[in-house]
Design an enzyme around this catalytic site. Structure first.
Site: not given
Ligand SMILES: CC/C=C/CC(=O)SCCNC(=O)CCNC(=O)[C@H](O)C(C)(C)COP(=O)(O)OP(=O)(O)OC[C@H]1O[C@@H](n2cnc3c(N)ncnc32)[C@H](O)[C@@H]1OP(=O)(O)O
Length: 718
Positions: A61, A100
């Site tokens: 998400a 998600g």
């Molecule tokens: C109804 C609601 C349901 C909710 C269920 C869910 O899905 S909650 C979300 C679950 N997902 C996560 O927890 C994943 C979170 N992300 C990560 O663990 C990591 O970002 C990654 C996907 C493994 C990628 O790692 P990497 O090291 O390659 O990059 P970054 O961590 O630096 O991320 C890059 C930018 O992307 C932004 N970002 C990552 N995931 C999300 C997300 N789910 N939503 C929005 N934005 C996301 C992250 O913030 C980085 O951007 P910045 O501008 O640098 O902050």
């Protein structure tokens, strides 16, 4: 959004498009619903593949949307639409399928993963639970124990593990999308009855009650007050006690309680804070995006004590050639053996090649001459460090970055020993240096932006979270620790025991209370620093024993050290241990007697101090120093401080960090309590509210992301 295409005539391909991780924003969810309907309505299309743009399936998400009103189609019905489809839907998982994203894949009938993909349900790390069917589908697919473990830890599984667990049907080393298209063609027209996970029977096993009891016990023990792990267990429990539809209702109910909780807000704030610190800036305007790091191929470490060994391991594991220097031959050999062991264990644990050949050991400082970066890690002794920096300045090739692993000494003083002060920065590692994720990168008034950028980049290469901080006594972490420790000592003087103070802090969520931590780190460390600062006055009596520079001072720590009680290493400190080096802290009747005798000697009357006062005095003194640090421009923003405290000082992550916590409590409330305590203890400087917190409270306590607007830009020398 989601892009639709047709491949080989009969396969509808839906590509999620939302860089950088194809998070399921409102637009993406809408795109999936629209393109699914299209694929289902086109008679030529016999099967469907869902994939993500740029080699990333889906990061879950869109966390940035959580604060706002939810728009667009909700996830749960969207996933049901996919699962209920009469045409086979195959998820092509490349990069990541998280949260998600994995729940979306579990709604598909088949899952094909690239061998490098990572899959998981990390919602718990954001203070949530998998709320789009994850807690009901995953246990039905892979069984309760494995599902519980993945959901309560939030860890990412490799594709190979996912295959073994039965989460994915196939793993490929080539394009997962191509493999999924082929697979989709091969299953077109086949019955999907056995492929809809929601229709699978409830997991059954005679020992389920025991499994849940054990899991609940474990999460309660390790969660330190975090509610999401406990709620995750409750949600998975519903998958075995309730039919699918009722289980989904229970999941939604539990999800809603978490979604609006302060802990979820704290953890989501922390998620972005940890990423924000890499976009550093300094008061002079130097910035991460305009400062280019220098290339570093060869690094050197001087001093192979505990810290130097850990740093050498980190550098070697980052792929650098390392010269490790210890001038005494015997210590060098010991260090070599220890480092080899550390590398071996780490390689085994992480399943990576051994990096032992990356390190060359030497007895002479001359061996660092051609290194691109040198990290000095000798004892915390300014005179010794100065001598080394003078030597390095003469030995190293031009342009070598000179770094010191000091935990609080003046970077500028060290820089002034060299011919190129602009190349000197601090790299404050935390013990054990090859394990702890935090690195404080300290810039002095003369450090160049390029030097700072290089050290920050180096930290990242070593797998650390690097936080840039200005030069001052104790930098950020240890500077804030001082008033916190001071309050803990004062509480003992006023009637508390170390056990009581520690219990309050541990109930708050710290892994260890302040006195247990002191025993672990060694009481002599702070004693040496206080001695160097002229604060230790042995044999002093009367009023003057408890005053330094006009402010209240507690000599309790000094008195313990005078007794040879240095903590765990001597078997005695604030607690007693069964032997020197023992780990289990037990209350010590001697210490209680010593405190009574100390209070009597100083005319202090012990009183019963309640939980709230102990917590407020320790935490608010620390937070007040944090505001002072922001005001002084030592940290660029509250996120920097919070990341340092969570990663380096055991602050509970589900409370976001000290500055976030202050905002959550309310800045006016924190200010009011500080004012109250300062009125009671006017001789304690650490309780005098700093002007930034006053300013923020007077401006209706703006949200934390706006605090920077209120910080007066300090004059910079960088
Ligand atoms: C109804 C609601 C349901 C909710 C269920 C869910 O899905 S909650 C979300 C679950 N997902 C996560 O927890 C994943 C979170 N992300 C990560 O663990 C990591 O970002 C990654 C996907 C493994 C990628 O790692 P990497 O090291 O390659 O990059 P970054 O961590 O630096 O991320 C890059 C930018 O992307 C932004 N970002 C990552 N995931 C999300 C997300 N789910 N939503 C929005 N934005 C996301 C992250 O913030 C980085 O951007 P910045 O501008 O640098 O902050």
């Amino acid at each position: 959004m989601a892009f639709y295409s047709r491949v080989s005539g009969s396969v509808g391909v839906i590509t999620l498009q939302n860089p950088p991780v194809n998070a399921l924003s409102a637009a993406v969810r809408q795109g999936i619903v629209d393109t699914m309907h299209r694929a289902l309505s086109e008679p030529e299309v016999k099967s469907v593949v869902i994939c993500g743009q740029n080699g990333k399936f889906c990061g879950g998400a869109d966390i940035r949307e959580f604060g706002a009103n939810m728009r667009g189609p909700p996830l749960v019905p969207m996933i049901h639409l996919i699962e209920a489809a009469e045409k086979p839907v195959v998820a092509a998982i490349e990069g990541v399928a998280l949260g998600g994203g994995l729940e979306l894949a579990l709604g598909c009938h088949y899952r094909i993963a690239h061998s490098k993909a990572r899959l998981g349900l990390p919602e718990v790390t954001l203070g949530l639970l998998p709320g789009a069917g994850g807690t009901q589908r995953l246990p039905r697919l892979i069984g309760v124990p494995a599902a519980l473990e993945l959901i309560t830890t939030g860890r990412h599984a490799t594709a190979a593990e996912a295959l073994q667990l039965g989460i994915v049907d196939e793993v490929t080393d080539h394009s997962a999308v191509d493999a999924a298209v082929k697979f989709a063609q091969s299953v077109a027209g086949k019955s999907l009855d056995a492929r809809r996970i929601s229709t699978y029977p409830r997991p059954r096993s005679p020992d389920l009650a025991e499994i849940f009891e054990k899991a609940m016990k474990e999460v309660r023990r390790s969660a330190r007050g975090a509610i999401a792990p406990v709620t995750c267990v409750q949600a998975v429990h519903a998958s075995v006690t309730l039919p699918y539809a009722k289980g989904m209702e229970r999941e939604r109910e539990l999800f809603s309680t978490l979604f609006t909780s302060g802990q979820a807000h704290a953890l989501q704030y922390y998620f972005f804070a940890q990423r924000a610190v890499s976009r550093w800036s300094t008061p002079s305007g130097a910035r991460w995006d305009t400062s280019k790091p220098r290339p570093v191929h060869k690094a050197a470490v001087i001093g192979l004590g505990t810290m130097g060994r850990g740093i050498s391991v980190s550098l070697a594991q980052a792929g650098l050639s390392v010269v490790a220097v210890e001038t005494q031959e015997k210590q060098l050999l010991e260090a070599k053996q220890a480092v080899s062991g550390m590398l071996e264990r780490s390689a085994k644990r992480r399943g990576v090649p051994l990096a032992d050949d990356k390190i060359k050991y030497n007895c002479s400082v001359q061996a660092v001459a051609d290194a691109d970066l040198v990290i000095e890690a000798v004892f915390e002794d300014m005179a010794l460090k100065k001598t080394i920096f003078q030597q390095l300045s003469g030995i190293c090739k031009p342009g070598t970055l000179l770094c010191t692993n000091t935990s609080g000494l003046d970077i500028d003083e060290l820089a002034s020993q060299t011919q190129s002060p602009e190349l000197v920065v601090g790299m404050h590692f935390f013990a054990p240096a090859h394990v702890m994720k935090l690195l404080e990168v300290v810039y002095g008034p003369r450090s160049s932006p390029e030097a700072l950028a290089t050290a920050m980049e180096m930290g990242k290469k070593m797998g650390k979270v690097s936080v840039a901080v200005g030069n001052c006594r104790g930098f950020v972490g240890n500077r804030m620790l001082k008033p916190y420790l001071e309050q803990a000592f004062f509480l003992l003087e006023e009637g508390a025991t170390p056990e009581q103070v520690d219990q309050v802090l541990e109930e708050f969520g710290f892994a260890m209370g302040v006195f247990k931590v002191s025993d672990l780190s060694g009481l002599d460390v702070g004693w040496k620093v206080r001695k160097a600062d002229g604060l230790v006055v042995p044999g002093s009596t009367g009023k003057s024993a408890r005053i330094r520079g006009g402010s209240r001072y507690s000599p309790l720590g000094d008195l313990l050290c005078e007794q040879g009680r240095f903590g765990q290493k001597t078997g005695r400190g604030w607690y007693q241990y069964d032997k020197p080096g023992g780990r289990v802290a037990k209350p010590d009747p001697w210490l209680h007697g010593f405190l009574e005798e100390y209070r009597a000697r100083h005319g202090l009357v012990a009183r019963r101090i309640d939980h709230q006062e102990m917590l407020e005095r320790c935490l608010y003194a620390l937070i007040n120093e944090g505001f002072q640090i922001l005001q002084d421009g030592i940290a660029a923003g509250p996120e920097d401080i919070d990341v340092i405290y969570v990663l380096g000082y055991g602050w509970p992550r589900h409370r976001g960090g000290p500055m976030f916590y202050a905002g959550l409590v309310g800045l006016d409330k924190v200010l009011e309590r500080l004012e109250h305590y300062h009125q009671v203890y006017p001789d304690v400087l650490g309780l005098k509210p700093c002007s930034l917190i006053r300013k923020l409270a007077a401006s209706s306590s703006p949200p934390i992301h706006r605090w920077r607007e209120f910080i007066q830009k300090p004059r910079s020398q960088l």
